[in-house]
Design a protein around this motif. Structure first.
Motif, PDB file in Angstrom:
ATOM      1  N   GLN A  79       5.385   2.355  -2.914  1.00 50.48           N
ATOM      2  CA  GLN A  79       4.911   1.497  -2.164  1.00 50.48           C
ATOM      3  C   GLN A  79       5.662   1.602  -0.919  1.00 50.48           C
ATOM      4  OE1 GLN A  79       2.711  -2.622  -2.638  1.00 50.48           O
ATOM      5  NE2 GLN A  79       4.771  -2.937  -2.774  1.00 50.48           N
ATOM      6  N   ARG A  94      -1.545   8.329   1.606  1.00 50.70           N
ATOM      7  CA  ARG A  94      -1.887   9.855   0.768  1.00 50.70           C
ATOM      8  C   ARG A  94      -0.358  10.534   0.501  1.00 50.70           C
ATOM      9  NH1 ARG A  94      -6.571  10.025   3.880  1.00 50.70           N
ATOM     10  NH2 ARG A  94      -8.759   9.216   2.653  1.00 50.70           N
ATOM     11  N   TYR A 149      -8.168   0.260   5.262  1.00 52.46           N
ATOM     12  CA  TYR A 149      -7.297  -0.077   4.424  1.00 52.46           C
ATOM     13  C   TYR A 149      -7.535   0.752   3.084  1.00 52.46           C
ATOM     14  CZ  TYR A 149      -4.298  -3.197   7.294  1.00 52.46           C
ATOM     15  OH  TYR A 149      -3.871  -3.616   8.463  1.00 52.46           O
ATOM     16  N   HIS A 150      -8.648   0.934   2.700  1.00 46.03           N
ATOM     17  CA  HIS A 150      -8.938   1.562   1.308  1.00 46.03           C
ATOM     18  C   HIS A 150      -8.571   2.839   1.624  1.00 46.03           C
ATOM     19  CE1 HIS A 150     -11.530   3.932  -1.342  1.00 46.03           C
ATOM     20  NE2 HIS A 150     -11.517   2.814  -2.218  1.00 46.03           N
ATOM     21  N   ASP A 151      -8.851   3.589   2.601  1.00 51.03           N
ATOM     22  CA  ASP A 151      -8.841   5.086   2.892  1.00 51.03           C
ATOM     23  C   ASP A 151      -7.275   5.296   3.006  1.00 51.03           C
ATOM     24  OD1 ASP A 151     -11.656   5.180   2.307  1.00 51.03           O
ATOM     25  OD2 ASP A 151     -11.779   5.471   4.666  1.00 51.03           O
ATOM     26  N   ASN A 152      -6.430   4.544   3.891  1.00 53.70           N
ATOM     27  CA  ASN A 152      -5.485   5.062   4.305  1.00 53.70           C
ATOM     28  C   ASN A 152      -4.198   4.401   3.642  1.00 53.70           C
ATOM     29  OD1 ASN A 152      -6.688   6.274   6.423  1.00 53.70           O
ATOM     30  ND2 ASN A 152      -6.344   4.745   7.923  1.00 53.70           N
ATOM     31  N   LEU A 153      -4.295   3.318   2.863  1.00 53.54           N
ATOM     32  CA  LEU A 153      -3.316   2.620   1.925  1.00 53.54           C
ATOM     33  C   LEU A 153      -3.572   2.329   0.862  1.00 53.54           C
ATOM     34  CD1 LEU A 153      -1.722   0.216   5.002  1.00 53.54           C
ATOM     35  CD2 LEU A 153      -0.686   2.410   4.069  1.00 53.54           C
ATOM     36  N   GLY A 154      -4.814   2.707   0.447  1.00 58.13           N
ATOM     37  CA  GLY A 154      -5.199   2.487  -1.239  1.00 58.13           C
ATOM     38  C   GLY A 154      -5.348   1.016  -1.578  1.00 58.13           C
ATOM     39  N   ILE A 155      -5.466   0.048  -0.488  1.00 56.23           N
ATOM     40  CA  ILE A 155      -5.759  -1.411  -0.758  1.00 56.23           C
ATOM     41  C   ILE A 155      -7.325  -1.389  -1.026  1.00 56.23           C
ATOM     42  CG2 ILE A 155      -5.447  -3.703   0.153  1.00 56.23           C
ATOM     43  CD1 ILE A 155      -3.006  -2.840   1.325  1.00 56.23           C
ATOM     44  N   THR A 156      -7.642  -1.589  -1.944  1.00 56.65           N
ATOM     45  CA  THR A 156      -9.091  -1.877  -2.358  1.00 56.65           C
ATOM     46  C   THR A 156      -9.591  -3.125  -2.345  1.00 56.65           C
ATOM     47  OG1 THR A 156      -8.651  -1.791  -4.817  1.00 56.65           O
ATOM     48  CG2 THR A 156      -8.817   0.267  -3.838  1.00 56.65           C
ATOM     49  N   GLY A 204       0.785  -1.133   0.113  1.00 57.94           N
ATOM     50  CA  GLY A 204      -0.093   0.133   0.179  1.00 57.94           C
ATOM     51  C   GLY A 204       0.917   1.237   0.131  1.00 57.94           C
ATOM     52  N   LYS A 205       0.239   2.465  -0.400  1.00 55.29           N
ATOM     53  CA  LYS A 205       0.792   3.637  -0.330  1.00 55.29           C
ATOM     54  C   LYS A 205      -0.008   4.810   0.736  1.00 55.29           C
ATOM     55  CE  LYS A 205       0.995   4.126  -4.875  1.00 55.29           C
ATOM     56  NZ  LYS A 205       1.282   4.806  -6.157  1.00 55.29           N
TER      57      LYS A 205
END
Length: 304
Positions: free
Chosen positions: A61, A56, A194-201, A53-54
């Motif tokens: 990564q 914002r 994880y979607h909001d903080n690290l972009g893992i969808t 993840g990344k």
């Protein structure tokens, strides 16, 4: 210590301060236990193909989930803090006590090294609770049409009721159980996080249960396998240089786990596992918990 030598496992799924203190205060325990399983750390550098993840604003990564380089359990301290702030975001990192030295002392212990399995983010991020996985865990394998599944015995118990009554009763009884709903809701919460903080969808990773699964692998569970590439072992170092700060330029790589190939005994760090089999183990655990809770008399049971 009451158990025979070479039989007990210690599973660490949080900060390692108390674990390090245990082995420092009672070094004989290191010889006594069979194994130590730790959920913690992050290797990066293509150790696996798991999405780390990344956050914002980050272009590449990251390795860690607490700082850019450090995983939470390796970085933080499990000792009480004078500050009552919650660990809501990395912006509050200065309110968390820092203790990567605890992890460093564990990985440097020559006796423990060969007994230790480390489950880093590179492994846990391979086990993502996708929407399909979450739905399957919520509803379970019971087939309402064929009445097949782990709860079939309940229909036999309720033999005095009509088929419809039995179906309705089973449905009510299962809805009373919060296990699957709780598990589903927790995974849903972390999916959004994880979607909001690290972009893992795709879904949230499952961390701590994998450290527990190491014990199942050790005792020879046929339906679970960890891939350590035929016996790879590693020397694990933890970066202890840097300033405990919320400024990245001051932190440096504090708390990062750095590995090198061991020429002799070393820490086992699997590169992967059979993900499908792991979710089957989770489902079996949920089934056993449900069956235990549902062992109550039906309304039609003979109480004479």
């Amino acid at each position: 210590m009451a158990e025979p030598a070479g039989t007990s496992w210690l599973v660490a799924t949080g900060a390692l301060t108390n674990v390090a203190l245990l082995f420092t205060s009672y070094p004989e325990i290191a010889k006594h236990i069979r194994g130590l399983s730790i959920m913690g750390g992050a290797i990066g550098n293509g150790f696996t193909n798991a999405p780390l993840g990344k956050a914002r604003g980050e272009e590449s990564q990251r390795c860690g989930n607490w700082t850019r380089w450090a995983e939470f359990n390796i970085y933080v301290c499990s000792c009480p803090s004078d500050d009552s702030s919650t660990l809501a975001s990395n912006a509050e990192i200065v309110n968390v006590q820092c203790d990567p030295e605890a992890a460093e002392s564990i990985f440097a212990n020559a006796v423990l090294m060969a007994k230790t399995t480390l489950i880093p983010l590179d492994v846990t991020h391979q086990v993502l609770a996708t929407g399909e996985v979450r739905r399957n865990l919520l509803h379970g394998p019971f087939d309402i049409n064929t009445q097949e599944g782990p709860f079939k015995h309940l229909f036999d118990e309720a033999s005095k009721g009509t088929e419809l009554e039995r179906l309705e009763w089973l449905g009510r009884e299962r809805r009373k159980l919060v296990i699957r709903n709780l598990f589903h809701d927790l995974l849903g919460f972390f999916a959004q996080t994880y979607h909001d903080n690290l972009g893992i969808t795709a879904g949230p990773p499952l961390h701590d249960p994998l450290a527990v699964a190491v014990v199942l692998f050790d005792i020879g569970a046929d339906d679970l396998a960890l891939d350590d590439r035929g016996g790879e072992r590693w020397i694990v170092d933890v970066v202890t240089e840097g300033l405990h700060s919320d400024a990245e330029e001051e932190q440096g790589q504090l708390g990062r786990t750095v590995i090198s190939q061991a020429s002799g005994p070393g820490v086992r760090i699997p590169r992967g596992l059979d993900v499908g089999s792991f979710w089957e183990v989770v489902e079996k655990c949920l089934q056993r918990a449900e069956v235990a809770l549902l062992k109550r008399p039906s309304p039609w049971a003979n109480t004479d």
